[in-house]
Design an enzyme around this catalytic site. Structure first.
Site, PDB file in Angstrom:
ATOM      1  N   ARG A  35       0.827  -1.202   0.000  1.00  0.00           N
ATOM      2  CA  ARG A  35       0.000   0.000   0.000  1.00  0.00           C
ATOM      3  C   ARG A  35       0.866   1.259   0.000  1.00  0.00           C
ATOM      4  O   ARG A  35       0.552   2.240  -0.677  1.00  0.00           O
ATOM      5  CB  ARG A  35      -0.959   0.010   1.192  1.00  0.00           C
ATOM      6  CG  ARG A  35      -1.946   1.172   1.110  1.00  0.00           C
ATOM      7  CD  ARG A  35      -3.022   1.071   2.155  1.00  0.00           C
ATOM      8  NE  ARG A  35      -2.499   1.195   3.511  1.00  0.00           N
ATOM      9  CZ  ARG A  35      -3.234   1.082   4.590  1.00  0.00           C
ATOM     10  NH1 ARG A  35      -4.534   0.835   4.494  1.00  0.00           N
ATOM     11  NH2 ARG A  35      -2.704   1.213   5.786  1.00  0.00           N
ATOM     12  N   ARG A  83       9.461  26.905   0.049  1.00  0.00           N
ATOM     13  CA  ARG A  83       8.051  26.599  -0.094  1.00  0.00           C
ATOM     14  C   ARG A  83       7.538  26.938  -1.486  1.00  0.00           C
ATOM     15  O   ARG A  83       7.679  28.067  -1.962  1.00  0.00           O
ATOM     16  CB  ARG A  83       7.246  27.384   0.926  1.00  0.00           C
ATOM     17  CG  ARG A  83       5.791  26.933   0.939  1.00  0.00           C
ATOM     18  CD  ARG A  83       4.882  27.996   1.487  1.00  0.00           C
ATOM     19  NE  ARG A  83       3.523  27.491   1.642  1.00  0.00           N
ATOM     20  CZ  ARG A  83       2.573  27.631   0.719  1.00  0.00           C
ATOM     21  NH1 ARG A  83       2.835  28.227  -0.427  1.00  0.00           N
ATOM     22  NH2 ARG A  83       1.356  27.168   0.935  1.00  0.00           N
ATOM     23  N   HIS A  85       4.294  25.195  -4.489  1.00  0.00           N
ATOM     24  CA  HIS A  85       3.314  24.127  -4.650  1.00  0.00           C
ATOM     25  C   HIS A  85       3.817  23.034  -5.583  1.00  0.00           C
ATOM     26  O   HIS A  85       3.548  21.862  -5.360  1.00  0.00           O
ATOM     27  CB  HIS A  85       1.992  24.688  -5.155  1.00  0.00           C
ATOM     28  CG  HIS A  85       1.218  25.411  -4.086  1.00  0.00           C
ATOM     29  ND1 HIS A  85       1.520  26.682  -3.702  1.00  0.00           N
ATOM     30  CD2 HIS A  85       0.174  25.027  -3.312  1.00  0.00           C
ATOM     31  CE1 HIS A  85       0.686  27.072  -2.740  1.00  0.00           C
ATOM     32  NE2 HIS A  85      -0.141  26.086  -2.489  1.00  0.00           N
ATOM     33  N   LYS A 131      -2.860   6.971   1.278  1.00  0.00           N
ATOM     34  CA  LYS A 131      -2.615   7.209   2.707  1.00  0.00           C
ATOM     35  C   LYS A 131      -1.610   8.342   2.845  1.00  0.00           C
ATOM     36  O   LYS A 131      -0.450   8.216   2.487  1.00  0.00           O
ATOM     37  CB  LYS A 131      -2.080   5.934   3.372  1.00  0.00           C
ATOM     38  CG  LYS A 131      -2.091   6.004   4.906  1.00  0.00           C
ATOM     39  CD  LYS A 131      -1.959   4.633   5.535  1.00  0.00           C
ATOM     40  CE  LYS A 131      -1.820   4.715   7.052  1.00  0.00           C
ATOM     41  NZ  LYS A 131      -3.060   5.158   7.710  1.00  0.00           N
ATOM     42  N   GLU A 164     -16.421   4.900   5.540  1.00  0.00           N
ATOM     43  CA  GLU A 164     -15.504   4.219   6.465  1.00  0.00           C
ATOM     44  C   GLU A 164     -15.399   5.060   7.727  1.00  0.00           C
ATOM     45  O   GLU A 164     -15.990   6.126   7.827  1.00  0.00           O
ATOM     46  CB  GLU A 164     -14.125   4.036   5.826  1.00  0.00           C
ATOM     47  CG  GLU A 164     -13.442   5.346   5.467  1.00  0.00           C
ATOM     48  CD  GLU A 164     -12.072   5.146   4.807  1.00  0.00           C
ATOM     49  OE1 GLU A 164     -11.404   4.132   5.093  1.00  0.00           O
ATOM     50  OE2 GLU A 164     -11.673   6.024   4.017  1.00  0.00           O
TER      51      GLU A 164
END
Lengths: 264, 264
Positions: A35, A83, A85, A131, A164
Site C-alpha cells: 500500500r 516553499r 506548490h 494514505k 468508512e
C-alpha cells in the site's frame, strides 16, 4: 513558543504507512509495503528506499523504542525545499519512522466489550485511497466522536451511505448473516486489515458483500464492527446511540477476531 | 536518509497563513490575521499568540532573513504529542514562521506578460475556506500545470464551474466588461487579495459579480486573471491552450494592478 527560522521548510504532505506490532512482530508486513508503494506512486513520489532497507529501519525503530505491542508510523516527504506548490526539483526525499506502544489492556477491553460510534458527513477529498498525513477531516471527526462519548466516527457520503471510519474500515452483519463492508471503488482507504478479514471470512465460508450500505441499514444490523491495523476487528455496540444487535460483542466478530489473531 | 526517532511526533495538520512582503512592508496585514483567526476557530484551535506578538515575530523573521520582496509563512500546530487522531489533551501549540524572498523580476514579468492556466477537476475536501497545510490536491494540480507549460491550474467542480486556482483565486471579465469571480459560498479560500480587489474594483465603479462561471464562459472571456497575496493580480492569457481576449494583458486587469499597487 515562536521559532524564527531560515529560508526553507519541510514539504508537509507526505505519503505514509502504519504497521501494527504484536508480541514484537509486525502484522501484515508485506501488505503495508504494497500500500505504501501504491500511495507513493499515486502522488508521483519515487520510493527512496528498498523494502529490505525499510524492514531493517522499522525493526530497529521498534527495538530501540522497546515496543512489544504498538504501532510503527512511517512518513516519506519529498524533502526540504523553499516553499512552493510544484514538486521541488532537487530535494532529497526524507523518511521518518516513529514507533509507540499501545495500551494492550485497553485494546483488549475494546475488543471484548465493543465501542460506540457516531456518524459524520464525509467532507474529505476524493482520493482517500491514498494514505497521507492530510487528515484534518479525520481528526475533527474523531474528536467529535470522543466528545460524544464514542470511540470512532463513521463517515457517510451524500447518498447517506457509510464510507468508512475516521481511522478504521466499517463493517456490518445483516440479519441474514452476510458480512458487508464498503467496496474499494468507493472513496475509502484500502485497509490492509480489511482485506485480510475479507480473506479470512471467505475461508471460513462466511458470505461477504463489498458494497454500499446506508446509515439506516447499519443501525438495523445484527452486528457491526470496525477494522484497523492497530485494533484488528473491534465490535461496535451502538451507532449514534442506537444499540446494535444485543449491544454486546456478537458471534461473527468473535470468530473473526480469533481467526485473525491465530493467523497473525 | 532514514532517521530513527523517539516516541512522539509533531501533529501535522496545522492552520496556516501567508503575508506578502513588498519593499519590506507587509501587505493587507490585518486581513491575513483575521483569516488566520477564522481558520484556527474553524478547526477548534486556540490562538496561542496575540496579533501584537505575531506582528513582532513576523517582522523579526522578515528582517533576519533580509526579505525585501517575498513571503512570510506561518503555521500553527496543536503541538507535539504521541500520534493519535483526537486532539492531544496536553500539547502546547507551536508556531513556526518562515520567510523567503521571491524573484521580483520574474513576478513583474508575469504581471506584465500574463500566464497560462490549465483546468483540473476539483478533488479537494469540502472545507477549502480553511487555510491549512493539507494541500496535496493543490500540489498535484500545480505540478500538472507546470508540466503542461502553464503557471497555474484552475479547479472546476462537478457542474464544470471554476472554483479557484491551486494557489490563487480565479477571475474573468465578460464581454460586457463585468468582473466575475466565484462567490465565497462556494468551496474556495476567501482570498484576502481577492477581497481587496473586489473593494478596489467597486471603488473604481467597475461592475463586480461574485458567482459561479463555467469553463466555457472563462474561455470566451474578454480578460482573465488570477489573484494572490504573493502576486497581486496577474493576467491569464490562455486557458487549456485557448487564447483569452487579445492574448495579452487587458485594460481592466492593468487598471486593477495599478490601483492595488498604489493602495499597498
Amino acid at each position: 513558543m515562536i521559532q524564527v527560522q531560515g529560508l526553507s521548510r519541510r514539504f508537509v504532505v507526505p505519503g505514509g504507512e502504519v504497521w501494527a506490532v504484536r508480541d514484537g512482530r509486525l502484522l501484515d508486513e508485506q501488505g503495508h509495503y504494497e500500500r505504501l508503494e501504491r500511495s507513493l506512486h499515486e502522488i508521483r513520489m519515487e520510493n527512496p528506499t528498498t523494502r529490505r532497507a525499510l524492514a531493517h529501519a522499522i525493526r530497529e525503530t521498534v527495538r530501540r523504542n522497546r515496543v512489544r505491542d504498538g504501532l510503527v508510523y512511517l512518513q516519506i516527504t519529498r524533502g526540504v525545499a523553499p516553499r512552493d506548490h510544484a514538486f521541488p526539483p532537487h530535494a532529497r526525499a526524507s523518511t521518518v519512522i516513529t514507533a509507540r506502544s499501545i495500551d494492550a489492556k485497553a485494546a483488549a477491553l475494546r475488543a471484548q466489550n465493543g465501542v460506540r460510534v457516531i456518524t459524520s458527513p464525509d467532507i474529505r477529498w476524493a482520493r482517500c485511497d491514498i494514505k497521507t498525513t492530510g487528515l484534518l477531516a479525520n481528526v475533527l471527526a474523531k474528536q467529535s466522536a470522543r466528545e460524544a462519548g464514542a470511540y470512532e466516527a463513521w463517515f457517510y457520503d451524500e447518498a447517506q451511505n457509510i464510507t468508512e471510519g475516521a481511522s478504521t474500515n466499517a463493517w456490518i452483519v445483516t440479519s441474514a448473516g452476510v458480512l458487508v463492508t464498503r467496496d474499494t471503488q468507493a472513496n475509502i482507504l484500502r485497509g490492509v486489515t480489511r482485506a485480510a478479514l475479507v480473506q479470512i471470512a471467505k475461508a471460513m465460508q462466511m458470505r461477504v458483500e463489498q458494497r454500499a450500505f446506508s446509515i439506516d441499514e447499519a443501525k438495523q444490523a445484527r452486528e457491526a464492527f470496525i477494522s484497523s491495523a492497530s485494533g484488528g476487528a473491534v465490535p461496535v455496540v451502538a451507532i449514534d446511540g442506537v444499540t446494535i444487535g444485543s449491544g454486546k460483542r456478537g458471534p461473527i466478530v468473535t470468530r473473526l477476531q480469533q481467526a485473525y489473531l491465530s493467523r497473525a
